[in-house]
Design an enzyme around this catalytic site. Structure first.
Site, mmCIF file in Angstrom:
data_model
loop_
_atom_site.group_PDB
_atom_site.id
_atom_site.type_symbol
_atom_site.label_atom_id
_atom_site.label_comp_id
_atom_site.label_asym_id
_atom_site.label_seq_id
_atom_site.Cartn_x
_atom_site.Cartn_y
_atom_site.Cartn_z
ATOM 1 N N ASP A 198 -3.676 1.724 9.458
ATOM 2 C CA ASP A 198 -4.790 2.666 9.544
ATOM 3 C C ASP A 198 -5.294 2.768 10.969
ATOM 4 O O ASP A 198 -5.693 3.839 11.415
ATOM 5 C CB ASP A 198 -5.917 2.240 8.603
ATOM 6 C CG ASP A 198 -5.635 2.648 7.172
ATOM 7 O OD1 ASP A 198 -6.200 3.672 6.748
ATOM 8 O OD2 ASP A 198 -4.841 1.985 6.498
ATOM 9 N N CYS B 242 0.836 -1.196 0.000
ATOM 10 C CA CYS B 242 0.000 0.000 0.000
ATOM 11 C C CYS B 242 0.876 1.253 0.000
ATOM 12 O O CYS B 242 2.030 1.230 -0.430
ATOM 13 C CB CYS B 242 -0.985 -0.015 1.169
ATOM 14 S SG CYS B 242 -2.371 1.147 0.958
#
Length: 322
Positions: free
Chosen positions: A202, A133
């Protein structure tokens, strides 16, 4: 009572992932509150505070998984709430909100530098690093190690279906770092040539579990099988305070058309469902260390960070809901 158009635009960009990455989302949310305070046409303090709460609520509802967003809102709005409850007038409250937003953004940017400094100490000359990511915190570790003169190479997974790996690969390459770009399913194949895994987060829960882009857990599992260290780079505002009270983190499900184009999907048999979770959960036993701006900690120390950083937040209702 009105939310300014710039706040609505930022909220929409967060929702549709034009603004992506937990840190950037958090800084954008804080900046949106700053803009609301600066541009508000409210004529009294009560009207102004209602506008601020409305703006914060709109931002809060954009993305359910990345805790950096509500933590940024809490940072700014809690300070505003204290000022409002203490009898601040309109301009005093405006000043508090604007300053709190600027302070959060500044602290967030400094945190990235500190994470890079701490994390680079665990990177050795000649390391091949795998990442997934697009994480500014993870990139800071690799960039700092490279700037220290360490000869590293980075394997970047493409990160379907939104291809965040492309962003990471290009950014790392812009610093001069050699990059190998691979499909997600090749992670296990190339783990045998990998020395370290460095990824972002996250959200991080009270027990040290990591919520990050879908595919993170599989890479961490593969790394564990190969006895390769997995390091998670994350600012402390990505730690999830509600998990101290037993709340589960909602995994965002995104539109199927991110996986299969809409025109093609319409031709598929109706008994095929396309599921598109944006995140997965990596158990703490798959994580070796978490790199924060306060230092490098083992996953089980997440509860200490939460108590120290966000213990106060558990004593109050959300400042945009009272």
């Amino acid at each position: 009572m009105a939310v300014v158009k710039e706040v609505l635009e930022i909220a929409e960009k967060i929702k549709n992932m034009e603004i992506r990455g937990a840190g950037k989302i958090a800084r954008s949310a804080a900046y949106a509150l700053q803009l609301q305070a600066e541009k508000s046409k409210a004529t009294n303090v009560d009207e102004f505070w209602k506008e601020m709460k409305q703006a914060a609520k709109i931002l809060f509802e954009t993305r359910p998984t990345a805790v950096s967003l509500p933590n940024a809102l809490r940072y700014v709005m809690h300070r505003g709430k204290i000022a409002y409850s203490s009898g601040a007038d309109l301009e005093q409250l405006r000043f508090v909100i604007i300053n709190a937003a600027k302070e959060f953004i500044h602290n967030s940017e400094k945190a990235l530098e500190r994470i890079g400094e701490f994390g680079a100490k665990r990177i050795e000359d000649g390391d091949v690093i795998m990442t997934h990511c697009h994480s500014k915190a993870a990139i800071s570790v690799m960039k700092t190690a490279w700037e220290q003169g360490k000869d590293i190479k980075v394997i970047v997974t493409e990160t379907r279906p939104k291809w965040q790996g492309k962003i990471t690969a290009k950014e790392l390459a812009s610093y001069g770092i050699p990059v190998i770009y691979v499909v997600d399913s090749a992670a296990r194949h190339y783990m045998k040539m990998t020395d370290k895994v460095v990824m972002g987060a996250d959200s991080i829960t009270v027990n040290g579990a990591v919520i990050n882009k879908i595919g993170t857990a599989l890479i961490a599992l593969t790394a564990k099988e190969h006895r390769v260290w997995t390091m998670i780079a994350a600012e402390t505002y990505k730690f999830h305070p509600e998990t101290m009270l037993g709340q589960l983190v909602e995994i965002e499900m995104r539109d199927p058309t991110e996986v299969i184009p809409e025109d093609e999907l319409k031709t598929w048999p109706k008994n095929i469902e396309v599921w598109n979770p944006a995140f997965d959960v990596t158990p703490p036993e798959y994580v070796d260390v978490i790199i924060t701006e306060r230092g490098i900690i083992p996953p089980y120390a997440a509860i200490d960070i939460l108590r120290e950083e966000f213990g106060w937040a558990l004593k109050y209702t959300e400042p945009w809901e009272d």
